[in-house]
Design a protein around this motif. Structure first.
Motif, PDB file in Angstrom:
ATOM      1  N   GLN A 162       0.785  -1.254  -0.066  1.00 49.76           N
ATOM      2  CA  GLN A 162       0.081   0.031  -0.072  1.00 49.76           C
ATOM      3  C   GLN A 162       0.784   1.293  -0.078  1.00 49.76           C
ATOM      4  O   GLN A 162       2.098   1.224   0.377  1.00 49.76           O
ATOM      5  N   ASP A 211      -2.136   2.969  -4.439  1.00 49.11           N
ATOM      6  CA  ASP A 211      -2.718   3.984  -3.908  1.00 49.11           C
ATOM      7  C   ASP A 211      -4.339   3.892  -3.840  1.00 49.11           C
ATOM      8  O   ASP A 211      -4.976   4.128  -4.322  1.00 49.11           O
ATOM      9  N   SER A 212      -4.550   3.316  -2.466  1.00 46.78           N
ATOM     10  CA  SER A 212      -5.681   2.993  -2.040  1.00 46.78           C
ATOM     11  C   SER A 212      -6.500   4.009  -1.201  1.00 46.78           C
ATOM     12  O   SER A 212      -7.442   3.571  -0.335  1.00 46.78           O
ATOM     13  N   GLU A 213      -5.824   5.017  -0.824  1.00 44.52           N
ATOM     14  CA  GLU A 213      -6.091   6.042   0.069  1.00 44.52           C
ATOM     15  C   GLU A 213      -7.554   6.549   0.178  1.00 44.52           C
ATOM     16  O   GLU A 213      -7.992   7.000   0.933  1.00 44.52           O
ATOM     17  N   LYS A 214      -8.138   6.653  -1.113  1.00 41.77           N
ATOM     18  CA  LYS A 214      -9.218   7.054  -1.301  1.00 41.77           C
ATOM     19  C   LYS A 214     -10.439   6.449  -0.309  1.00 41.77           C
ATOM     20  O   LYS A 214     -11.332   7.069   0.224  1.00 41.77           O
ATOM     21  N   LEU A 215     -10.115   5.339  -0.102  1.00 44.34           N
ATOM     22  CA  LEU A 215     -11.050   4.301   0.744  1.00 44.34           C
ATOM     23  C   LEU A 215     -10.131   4.105   2.084  1.00 44.34           C
ATOM     24  O   LEU A 215     -10.949   4.245   3.240  1.00 44.34           O
ATOM     25  N   PRO A 245     -10.246   6.974   5.210  1.00 46.30           N
ATOM     26  CA  PRO A 245     -11.635   7.422   5.873  1.00 46.30           C
ATOM     27  C   PRO A 245     -11.899   6.127   6.687  1.00 46.30           C
ATOM     28  O   PRO A 245     -12.363   6.460   7.695  1.00 46.30           O
ATOM     29  N   GLY A 250     -12.278  -2.249   3.627  1.00 49.21           N
ATOM     30  CA  GLY A 250     -11.526  -1.555   2.558  1.00 49.21           C
ATOM     31  C   GLY A 250     -10.619  -2.555   1.637  1.00 49.21           C
ATOM     32  O   GLY A 250     -10.086  -1.822   0.555  1.00 49.21           O
ATOM     33  N   TYR A 274     -11.046  -3.215  -2.210  1.00 51.62           N
ATOM     34  CA  TYR A 274     -10.847  -1.929  -3.022  1.00 51.62           C
ATOM     35  C   TYR A 274      -9.453  -2.121  -3.244  1.00 51.62           C
ATOM     36  O   TYR A 274      -8.895  -1.785  -4.606  1.00 51.62           O
TER      37      TYR A 274
END
Length: 433
Positions: free
Chosen positions: A44, A66-70, A73, A99, A102
């Motif tokens: 990640q 980059d899975s930071e969008k989910l 939060p 998450g 994703y």
């Protein structure tokens, strides 16, 4: 003829050489596998800078997704729902795992074509360790004809009877219904599609359906880096003894039980005790030591950097660690690597790591029973400390043989080769029955 090196895609969402716990396990195993196979690590984005500082080359050695969008939060939500720093780990795991699907979708988007084209001999998901995280990549790999290995899986060790108050203080409300994960959509498909499932504990192995246990291997998740734990503790076989406790200062870890059990020896001067760690129980422990008048025999070192711990631990003869809920028990292996004899509660991770002749196991019971058993054990050692040098040598030899990260990588590589050859999976280590 030398065997061709396996080409492996290793998925380690949590993997970081600068952290501890699961991220350190993920990094250590994934990185060690690079010595035995042609490995590309997928992790990640939060781990990217640490990978670069460790000398890995982005694009060649690893890819950061980059899975930071989910992920970001969900982590904030998990922190709020767990109701406190350092507690509510079941809630944190459950929420953040939401998450993970994703993350795998993004991994497949990036590597799916290469997997289908046969660019990799095998795909291995190292982290997350939790068996509650299903994999959408597993069935896709199976359809592509590429073996998918997962593990070590570990977690969810039941709280023992008599420790419900500790469970509540840890804010482990979700643990009461944790078993519901077995009914989650995708679990059956994930397990069925996997070619091998590495189980980090007997408990996790017991949660795999019986019809699938032929594809399971028991292999504890933890190991040690010999470079980080390179000292050897003095074991003169005489009094006074020095013991240490290493861990978060919370009730289920048992620092209070260690102190209470040791009180007669602390008062007599036969034992001193180093407490390494910090946590919400620290104030109560200081008060306990003062109330019992053993301040001179107990030293609180507070929180220490992981690499600094051995400087104190390697001065001890004993690790006094009566924790009642350890999934992996990495601290036990680290003590054994230093030639420090572990004295543990015979339950979960520590109970599976300590075998006859390498340490001492206290039967699991209610709190008073553990304290009594531990006191008897410590008094027996004080009466005959000459047994400790041999146990320390045996413990250190076992860790250096079976529980270094290079040894772990070799164990996993043998599992990979068995999978690729269609042979029965090797049971790398003997299991306690």
């Amino acid at each position: 003829m030398q065997e061709r090196r396996i080409k492996a895609l290793v998925i380690a969402e949590a993997a970081n050489p600068e952290w501890v716990s699961v991220p350190l396990v993920g990094w250590s195993l994934a990185n060690a596998l690079r010595a035995v196979a042609d490995v590309h690590i997928v992790t990640q984005i939060r781990n990217r800078d640490a990978f670069l500082r460790a000398g890995l080359v982005e694009g060649r050695d690893f890819t950061a997704i980059d899975s930071e969008k989910l992920a970001a939060p969900l982590w904030k939500l998990a922190e709020r729902l767990s109701m406190g720093k350092g507690v509510g780990w079941t809630m944190k795991t459950a929420v953040t795992t939401l998450g993970y699907g994703y993350f795998e979708r993004l991994v497949w988007r990036r590597f799916g074509a290469a997997i289908r084209a046969g660019d990799y001999d095998i795909v291995h998901r190292v982290t997350p360790l939790t068996p509650t995280a299903n994999s959408l990549i597993a069935p896709r790999c199976k359809r592509a004809g590429v073996p998918f290995v997962m593990g070590p899986l570990n977690g969810g060790v039941p709280w023992p009877a008599g420790f419900d108050s500790e469970r509540r203080r840890e804010k482990e409300w979700l643990s009461y219904i944790r078993g519901a994960y077995k009914a989650m959509p995708g679990r059956g498909a994930t397990l069925a599609a996997a070619s091998a499932i590495i189980c980090g504990s007997e408990h996790t192995l017991s949660e795999i359906p019986r019809r699938l246990q032929g594809k399971c291997v028991w292999l504890p998740e933890n190991a040690i880096d010999p470079a980080r734990f390179s000292l050897t503790a003095p074991q003169p076989g005489t009094l006074p003894l020095r013991g240490c406790f290493i861990g978060r200062l919370v009730p289920y870890k048992g620092a209070d039980m260690a102190i209470e059990a040791a009180l007669p020896l602390l008062r007599s001067g036969a034992l001193t005790l180093d407490i390494i760690g910090d946590g919400p129980q620290a104030g109560d422990l200081h008060a306990l030591v003062a109330r019992e008048g053993v301040d001179a025999a107990v030293t609180f070192h507070g929180w220490m950097e992981h690499h600094e711990v051995q400087s104190v631990a390697a001065q001890s003869q004993l690790l006094v660690f009566p924790s009642v809920r350890e999934f992996g028990g990495g601290v036990v292996l680290e003590a054994m690597a230093l030639g420090v004899v572990p004295v543990i509660v015979d339950y979960a991770g520590p109970g599976e790591l300590v075998e006859e002749g390498t340490g001492l196991r206290i039967p699991l019971g209610r709190r008073a029973e553990i304290v009594a058993g531990l006191r008897t054990c410590l008094q027996g050692l004080a009466a005959d400390p000459s047994v400790l040098p041999g146990m320390a040598r045996a413990a250190q030899a076992r860790v250096m043989r079976d529980f270094t990260w290079p040894a772990k990588a070799a164990q996993v590589e043998r599992i990979w080769r068995a999978v690729l050859a269609g042979q029965p999976l090797p049971q790398e280590l003997p299991r306690r029955r």
